[in-house]
Design a protein around this motif. Structure first.
Motif, PDB file in Angstrom:
ATOM      1  N   ARG A 164       0.887  -1.189  -0.035  1.00 18.35           N
ATOM      2  CA  ARG A 164      -0.071  -0.076  -0.002  1.00 18.35           C
ATOM      3  C   ARG A 164       0.803   1.305   0.006  1.00 18.35           C
ATOM      4  NH1 ARG A 164      -5.152   1.916   2.014  1.00 18.35           N
ATOM      5  NH2 ARG A 164      -4.076   3.372   3.466  1.00 18.35           N
ATOM      6  N   SER A 203       2.396   2.095  -3.324  1.00 17.53           N
ATOM      7  CA  SER A 203       1.385   2.683  -4.281  1.00 17.53           C
ATOM      8  C   SER A 203       1.043   4.034  -3.707  1.00 17.53           C
ATOM      9  CB  SER A 203       0.042   1.728  -4.534  1.00 17.53           C
ATOM     10  OG  SER A 203      -0.462   1.534  -3.117  1.00 17.53           O
ATOM     11  N   GLN A 204       1.167   4.441  -2.466  1.00 21.25           N
ATOM     12  CA  GLN A 204       0.719   5.517  -2.189  1.00 21.25           C
ATOM     13  C   GLN A 204       1.973   6.350  -2.545  1.00 21.25           C
ATOM     14  OE1 GLN A 204      -2.142   5.513  -1.491  1.00 21.25           O
ATOM     15  NE2 GLN A 204      -2.176   6.831   0.198  1.00 21.25           N
ATOM     16  N   GLU A 210       1.502   7.501  -6.026  1.00 20.48           N
ATOM     17  CA  GLU A 210       0.763   8.775  -6.259  1.00 20.48           C
ATOM     18  C   GLU A 210       1.330   9.980  -5.925  1.00 20.48           C
ATOM     19  OE1 GLU A 210      -3.280   6.065  -5.035  1.00 20.48           O
ATOM     20  OE2 GLU A 210      -3.350   8.416  -4.433  1.00 20.48           O
ATOM     21  N   PHE A 215       1.341  11.364   2.916  1.00 25.54           N
ATOM     22  CA  PHE A 215       2.074   9.986   2.763  1.00 25.54           C
ATOM     23  C   PHE A 215       2.481   9.649   4.224  1.00 25.54           C
ATOM     24  CE2 PHE A 215       4.296   6.850   0.953  1.00 25.54           C
ATOM     25  CZ  PHE A 215       5.529   6.827   1.550  1.00 25.54           C
ATOM     26  N   GLU A 228       0.914   6.951   6.326  1.00 23.39           N
ATOM     27  CA  GLU A 228       1.001   5.548   5.216  1.00 23.39           C
ATOM     28  C   GLU A 228       2.377   4.901   5.504  1.00 23.39           C
ATOM     29  OE1 GLU A 228      -2.504   5.516   3.792  1.00 23.39           O
ATOM     30  OE2 GLU A 228      -1.245   3.934   3.347  1.00 23.39           O
TER      31      GLU A 228
END
Lengths: 388, 390
Positions: free
Chosen positions: B233, B236-237, B240, B382, B385
């Motif tokens: 995760r 992929s963050q 982004e 971010f 995360e």
């Protein structure tokens, strides 16, 4: 000649076993050669002294790595990847270009560029010290590898290692390493897997390796672009300086461009350390894990061959006991590799996740810090310009 | 809707000038200027109006203005060049982004050009300017070839040659002019250097943008290959965030281009116009000097004729002397007038430059500031995360 001291290792959580603590407190850069000071603190009786330091070159680390790889007993372990050779090519080339272009620049511009290059040199230096240090710390924290005789020699031997190194080279010939490079992919994918765990690992590692290799390359390009921008700012601020003589506003702007340049430079090097270096390190580590899979696959192939040989021997009714013994040995070796390999790969996962977490957090925090810095600078400058 | 052949123009010029001239659908709206001093400027019919003009119309306007006002020592603002001479072509990225850039640069340059013309109190009075702003359809400007990049540069070069030849001959009362000219010349050098550096910055920023996008994709792929859920995760963050960063870098490249690089390009052109005004002053001086030598010759002729005793020729000579005496007086007055104008114009130019530069730099820095503030938001989003990785 450049001296450097005190560096905390970044990548992995190591060095918490107090019985053997290793660090590289400083290093010297002489022309092309880097001399690392390897410092050991230990409570183990196997060492002659509790606290000592030795000078080591990069080639000594490679020698140590290679002897570990070529030791049969360690076939079931992930051997920590060898640190890459110190590479000062980029800053050296830039320094050369700078020297050639000196005539076309103002004195300040030249000084600033030189400072930047020295910072780059220092950054490369820091990175290479870090990566050599981590290599040793991986070994010292490993239950089996930390006890290796050659490792001890590496840490303790207070004479020049290069003589010993040459003898070792003659013994092993470096043949094994070459074989590994060319054959591993094919063999790993070719072997019929009996164990689910290893089947999954194989698929995962092969896929992950190619993706992380790609990410490493792309991260490198990002970092380089950042550095180029930082360099541009230097030249721009120098030119604004020349214009500043007749323009008061340009004078004030000059300072902010210079400060922005510094920040951009820091962003670039931090990104390099936290992101690019992280990816690069784990790319090599995964290669080491793949090497383990390769050795296991070879052991499996050997076992299968020994089975075939035993069948043949039974058919011919010749040399059966030898064939049986050979088969037994192959199986034993394979089982040992599998057991140890499973343990190693599992702990590798954990290690990787921890390292990524640590570096991502640090990277985000640094980006925020630098951006906040820029914001303050910019707000201050805009205030100043508007108030006039 | 743009009907546009930027680089092709050079080839088309010769044979197809009548047909394929680029047509700009640029809507330039000019509001009724504020009261300047005491005049209320009733010369404009409406408060707000829009007209359509071709690129060659702008060049035509410049030619008219520079013919009329240049010799008097006015600094006539120059429009952008017909070709991209002097501007490094930025070919990083897709084809259309490079031509969109070019179009935007040109549009901005033309707008600023017009703005400078109307800001100039004397030029605003010129009927050609009014016509340009108001008239529905302008007749096609002919012979704008002189204003192609190469022609323009040739004009400037000839002027500077003339200037450098004459500078030695001028007397000390012109020290101000001598110093100013030197300042202008060194500023020109520095600005050209600066322009090249900023263009290089733009290229690198566009590279960074590309590389960031490329890395974002790669990180997303890595995330999908990752078997630890939380790390997957986070990756992929990260992808982004980097995608958003790419956007920021693009915007920053635009800022570098339109706020910074274009401002410098403007000043390089303007400095050319400043040197042009010095050249006109030189020409006025030369004309005066030439008249003086001619007068001297006529007097010598008269002296000779006195000796030779030819009454008709003598009369003619006397008439000629009177003629040239008048010319000398006229040209001296002209020279002084032109000098005064040049001086006033240069001072005005410097004042405007400082004001404009400051405004542009504030704009540039404010854009940078916004970008950094956005950056902070993205990374702060971010961080949790990253901390959630286990």
């Amino acid at each position: 000649m450049m001296a450097f001291s005190s560096l905390r290792s970044v990548s992995v959580d190591l060095n918490h076993d107090a019985s053997l603590l290793i660090d590289i407190p400083d290093a010297l850069c002489e022309r092309d050669k880097v001399k690392f000071t390897v410092h050991t603190k230990t409570t183990l009786s196997s060492f002659q002294k509790p606290d000592f330091s030795v000078p080591r070159q990069h080639e000594d680390f490679i020698w140590l790595h290679d002897t570990l790889v070529e030791t049969e007993d360690y076939a079931g372990l992930i051997i920590p990847p060898a640190p890459p050779k110190p590479d000062f090519d980029s800053p050296r080339e830039k320094m050369h270009k700078l020297g050639e272009g000196e005539a076309t620049m103002t004195k300040e511009e030249y000084t600033k560029m030189k400072q930047e290059l020295e910072a780059e040199y220092l950054a490369v230096f820091k990175k290479t010290v870090q990566v050599h240090e981590i290599f040793l710390q991986r070994l010292s924290s490993h239950p089996v590898l930390s006890k290796d005789r050659n490792f001890q020699i590496f840490l303790e031997y207070d004479q020049d290692l290069s003589v010993r190194r040459k003898n070792a080279k003659e013994m092993f010939g470096g043949f094994f390493k070459n074989m590994v490079k060319s054959a591993d992919e094919v063999l790993i994918s070719g072997v019929k897997e009996v164990d689910d765990f290893f089947e999954q690992e194989k698929t995962f590692l092969l896929d992950y390796y190619s993706k992380i290799k790609d990410s490493t390359a792309k991260a490198e390009k990002m970092t380089r672009a950042h550095k180029n921008i930082a360099d541009d700012y230097i030249h721009i601020s120098a030119t604004l300086n020349s214009l500043a003589a007749d323009d008061m506003t340009a004078n004030k702007n000059l300072n902010i461009i210079l400060s922005l340049q510094k920040v951009e430079g820091r962003v670039a090097s931090d990104q390099d350390l936290k992101l690019t270096e992280l990816l690069r390190y784990y790319m090599r580590d995964i290669q080491a894990a793949k090497d383990l899979l390769y050795r296991r696959a070879r052991a499996l192939a050997d076992y299968e061959n020994s089975n075939k040989a035993l069948d043949k021997a039974r058919l011919k009714s010749k040399d059966i006991p030898q064939a049986e013994e050979h088969q037994r040995q192959c199986l034993q070796k394979f089982d040992k590799l599998s057991e140890s390999g499973k343990k190693e790969l599992t702990s590798f996962k954990g290690r990787r996740v921890v390292a990524f977490r640590k570096n991502f957090i640090e990277m985000a925090e640094l980006e925020i810090k630098h951006a906040k810095n820029s914001v303050t600078l910019l707000q201050g400058c805009i205030e100043l310009l508007k108030s006039n | 809707m743009f009907h546009f052949h930027a680089q092709n123009l050079f080839q088309l010029e010769e044979e197809e000038e009548e047909e394929e001239e680029d047509k700009f659908d640029i809507f330039v709206s000019v509001k009724d200027p504020e009261k300047i001093g005491e005049t209320t400027l009733p010369m404009f019919r409406n408060k707000t109006f829009t007209v359509r003009r071709r690129f060659s119309d702008f060049l035509g306007l410049y030619e008219k203005l520079s013919e009329k006002h240049g010799p008097n020592g006015f600094i006539v603002p120059p429009p952008p060049e017909k070709s991209l001479l002097g501007m490094t072509k930025v070919k990083v990225g897709k084809e259309d982004s490079s031509s969109t850039d070019f179009v935007e640069r040109r549009r901005g340059a033309l707008e600023r050009y017009l703005q400078r013309v109307v800001n100039h109190p004397s030029l605003l009075q010129d009927p050609d300017v009014r016509e340009f702003l108001e008239r529905e359809e302008l007749p096609r400007a002919v012979s704008t070839q002189a204003l192609s990049g190469a022609g323009f540069l040739k004009m400037i070069n000839k002027a500077t040659d003339a200037v450098s030849k004459m500078t030695i001959k001028m007397n000390e009362s012109d020290v101000w002019f001598e110093e100013k000219l030197q300042e202008v010349e060194s500023a020109d050098q520095q600005f050209r250097k600066l322009h090249a550096l900023v263009e290089s910055l733009v290229v690198h920023r566009k590279e960074l943008s590309l590389n960031t996008a490329s890395f974002a994709k790669s990180a997303a792929m890595l995330g999908s290959a990752e078997d630890n859920t939380a790390l997957s995760r986070a990756l992929s963050q990260l992808a982004e965030v980097e995608d958003k960063m790419e956007q920021l870098h693009q915007e920053q490249a635009a800022n570098d281009t339109f706020t910074f690089a274009e401002m410098i390009a403007d000043y390089i052109r303007l400095l050319g116009a400043v040197r042009g005004s010095f050249d006109h002053r030189m020409k006025a001086w030369q004309r005066w000097q030439d008249a003086q030598s001619m007068l001297q010759k006529k007097r010598e002729t008269e002296a000779k004729l006195l000796w030779a005793n030819k009454p008709d020729k003598l009369q003619l000579a006397k008439e000629e002397i009177a003629e040239w005496e008048a010319k000398v007086t006229q040209y001296e007055r002209d020279f002084e007038r032109v000098s005064a104008t040049v001086r006033k114009e240069v001072i005005r130019f410097e004042r405007e430059k400082t004001k404009n530069c400051k405004r542009q730099i504030i704009k540039y820095l404010e854009c940078l500031l916004q970008s950094q503030q956005q950056l902070i938001k993205y990374w702060e989003a971010f961080l949790p995360e990253a901390k959630a990785i286990a």
